[in-house]
Design a protein around this motif. Sequence first.
Motif, short mmCIF file in Angstrom:
data_model
loop_
_atom_site.label_atom_id
_atom_site.label_comp_id
_atom_site.label_asym_id
_atom_site.label_seq_id
_atom_site.Cartn_x
_atom_site.Cartn_y
_atom_site.Cartn_z
N SER A 1 28.16 14.37 20.48
CA SER A 1 28.16 14.53 19.03
C SER A 1 27.99 15.99 18.63
CB SER A 1 27.04 13.68 18.43
OG SER A 1 26.91 13.92 17.05
N GLU A 2 27.04 16.70 19.26
CA GLU A 2 26.75 18.07 18.88
C GLU A 2 27.85 19.04 19.32
OE1 GLU A 2 24.23 19.69 17.13
OE2 GLU A 2 23.82 17.65 16.43
N THR A 3 28.43 18.84 20.49
CA THR A 3 29.51 19.74 20.92
C THR A 3 30.74 19.54 20.03
OG1 THR A 3 30.12 18.12 22.64
CG2 THR A 3 28.77 20.00 23.31
N ALA A 4 31.02 18.30 19.65
CA ALA A 4 32.16 18.04 18.75
C ALA A 4 31.93 18.71 17.40
CB ALA A 4 32.36 16.54 18.58
N ALA A 5 30.69 18.60 16.89
CA ALA A 5 30.38 19.23 15.60
C ALA A 5 30.49 20.75 15.69
CB ALA A 5 28.97 18.82 15.15
N LEU A 6 30.07 21.31 16.81
CA LEU A 6 30.14 22.76 16.99
C LEU A 6 31.58 23.25 17.01
CD1 LEU A 6 28.62 25.43 17.56
CD2 LEU A 6 28.74 24.86 20.00
N VAL A 7 32.43 22.57 17.77
CA VAL A 7 33.84 22.96 17.85
C VAL A 7 34.51 22.81 16.49
CG1 VAL A 7 36.06 22.34 18.88
CG2 VAL A 7 34.02 22.45 20.31
N GLN A 8 34.16 21.76 15.77
CA GLN A 8 34.73 21.54 14.44
C GLN A 8 34.39 22.68 13.48
OE1 GLN A 8 33.45 17.90 12.52
NE2 GLN A 8 35.36 17.73 11.38
N ARG A 9 33.25 23.31 13.72
CA ARG A 9 32.82 24.45 12.89
C ARG A 9 33.31 25.78 13.45
NH1 ARG A 9 27.61 23.69 10.12
NH2 ARG A 9 27.05 25.74 10.93
N ASN A 10 34.27 25.71 14.37
CA ASN A 10 34.85 26.90 15.01
C ASN A 10 33.87 27.58 15.95
OD1 ASN A 10 37.10 28.62 15.44
ND2 ASN A 10 36.18 30.19 14.12
N GLY A 11 32.91 26.82 16.46
CA GLY A 11 31.99 27.36 17.46
C GLY A 11 32.59 27.25 18.85
N LEU A 12 31.91 27.83 19.82
CA LEU A 12 32.39 27.86 21.20
C LEU A 12 31.46 27.06 22.11
CD1 LEU A 12 33.24 31.66 21.58
CD2 LEU A 12 34.88 29.79 21.35
N VAL A 13 32.06 26.34 23.05
CA VAL A 13 31.31 25.65 24.10
C VAL A 13 31.77 26.22 25.43
CG1 VAL A 13 30.79 23.45 25.20
CG2 VAL A 13 31.11 23.54 22.72
N LEU A 14 30.86 26.87 26.15
CA LEU A 14 31.18 27.46 27.45
C LEU A 14 30.41 26.70 28.54
CD1 LEU A 14 30.99 31.27 26.56
CD2 LEU A 14 32.97 29.75 26.50
N ARG A 15 31.05 26.51 29.67
CA ARG A 15 30.43 25.73 30.75
C ARG A 15 30.30 26.57 32.01
NH1 ARG A 15 31.37 19.98 28.74
NH2 ARG A 15 29.81 19.41 30.32
N LEU A 16 29.13 26.47 32.64
CA LEU A 16 28.87 27.12 33.92
C LEU A 16 28.46 26.04 34.92
CD1 LEU A 16 28.32 29.34 31.64
CD2 LEU A 16 26.93 30.48 33.35
N ASP A 17 28.60 26.34 36.18
CA ASP A 17 28.26 25.38 37.24
C ASP A 17 26.91 25.77 37.85
OD1 ASP A 17 28.06 23.72 39.46
OD2 ASP A 17 30.19 23.85 39.93
N GLY A 18 25.90 24.93 37.63
CA GLY A 18 24.56 25.23 38.14
C GLY A 18 24.49 25.29 39.65
N ARG A 19 25.45 24.67 40.34
CA ARG A 19 25.43 24.69 41.80
C ARG A 19 25.72 26.08 42.35
NH1 ARG A 19 29.55 19.69 42.33
NH2 ARG A 19 30.59 21.13 40.87
N GLU A 20 26.30 26.95 41.52
CA GLU A 20 26.56 28.32 41.95
C GLU A 20 25.33 29.21 41.85
OE1 GLU A 20 29.89 30.08 40.05
OE2 GLU A 20 31.24 28.40 40.42
N MET A 21 24.30 28.73 41.16
CA MET A 21 23.11 29.55 40.91
C MET A 21 22.07 29.26 41.98
SD MET A 21 22.94 29.23 36.76
CE MET A 21 24.46 29.22 35.81
N ARG A 22 22.30 29.76 43.17
CA ARG A 22 21.42 29.48 44.31
C ARG A 22 20.18 30.39 44.31
NH1 ARG A 22 26.52 29.70 45.60
NH2 ARG A 22 26.35 31.86 46.32
N ASP A 23 20.31 31.55 43.69
CA ASP A 23 19.20 32.49 43.56
C ASP A 23 19.49 33.36 42.35
OD1 ASP A 23 21.24 34.22 44.42
OD2 ASP A 23 20.51 34.24 46.48
N ALA A 24 18.58 34.29 42.04
CA ALA A 24 18.76 35.11 40.84
C ALA A 24 20.07 35.90 40.89
CB ALA A 24 17.57 36.04 40.67
N ALA A 25 20.39 36.47 42.05
CA ALA A 25 21.59 37.30 42.17
C ALA A 25 22.85 36.49 41.88
CB ALA A 25 21.66 37.92 43.57
N SER A 26 22.92 35.27 42.43
CA SER A 26 24.11 34.45 42.18
C SER A 26 24.16 33.96 40.74
CB SER A 26 24.16 33.28 43.16
OG SER A 26 23.00 32.48 43.07
#
Length: 266
Positions: free
Chosen positions: A27-52
């Motif tokens: 519901s919230e992502t749809a409302a955000l996009v409808q208001r011309n907002g942006l939804v960006l996605r990252l993959d948590g599996r890539e964050m193995r440590d601070a550097a990654s």
Amino acid sequence: MMPKPTLTERRSPWVVFTSPADPWLASETAALVQRNGLVLRLDGREMRDAASAFRTFARELSFVGYFGHNWMALVDCLQDWHGPGQGNQDLAILIDHADNLLEADFLGMLVSVFVDAAFKSSLRLDADGDLDEWRQPIAQHFVLLLDHTAPAAFTETTARGMDVAVALSEGRLLATLTDWPGSDPGSAPAPWTAGPLAFADDEILSGRVMQGIKLFRDHLRCSIHEAMGIFQSRYASAQRTPGRLHRESRRIWQGLLFLKRLVAVG
């Protein structure tokens, strides 16, 4: 009364831990996009440590080339992000498959960065905390999506983040900022908790499992299932600290397992 989380308004909570199947998310992502907002996605599996984690954010959000790959630089780039629309669009950053971050020693710092950056974006504060008159405020929020871990399991680690306060509501774990004037914990009667969850340590260390779980449930206003998960996380934290647990530890663990089975049957 705990405010319902939002992705479209410039208010706390700034960070939400929840399931990808949560209807609130769709519901919230749809409302955000409808208001011309942006939804960006990252993959948590890539964050193995601070550097990654730094590399993942830099790549997916197209940070400037001089990004310093440290926590302060991450705050600066997030709160002064220049993406599509020159950074003037409301923004939700979703971290998929974030379960593995439960074991990350940098999780508290990461959430601290998120709440700091989001709060500054909502007012357009610069790195020095002064108002930036040249840029419009935006709504910026972070959502960590958990495939198989209950959000409550992250309460203990998240609450350790610098200037972070947490609360549990409707099965979600929420996080906000504690130390800015007008931030939610100081201005709303919500059950926010900041810092290590040490208020039940006497019960944990002395083997009083039921009393410890009740303390977590009453203090955080959460369900008994959530309180049991938090008790387990705090107990695990105490186990990793030399000298915190004594010969009662085996009995504590057995008592916790017994209660889990009892609640499951009930």
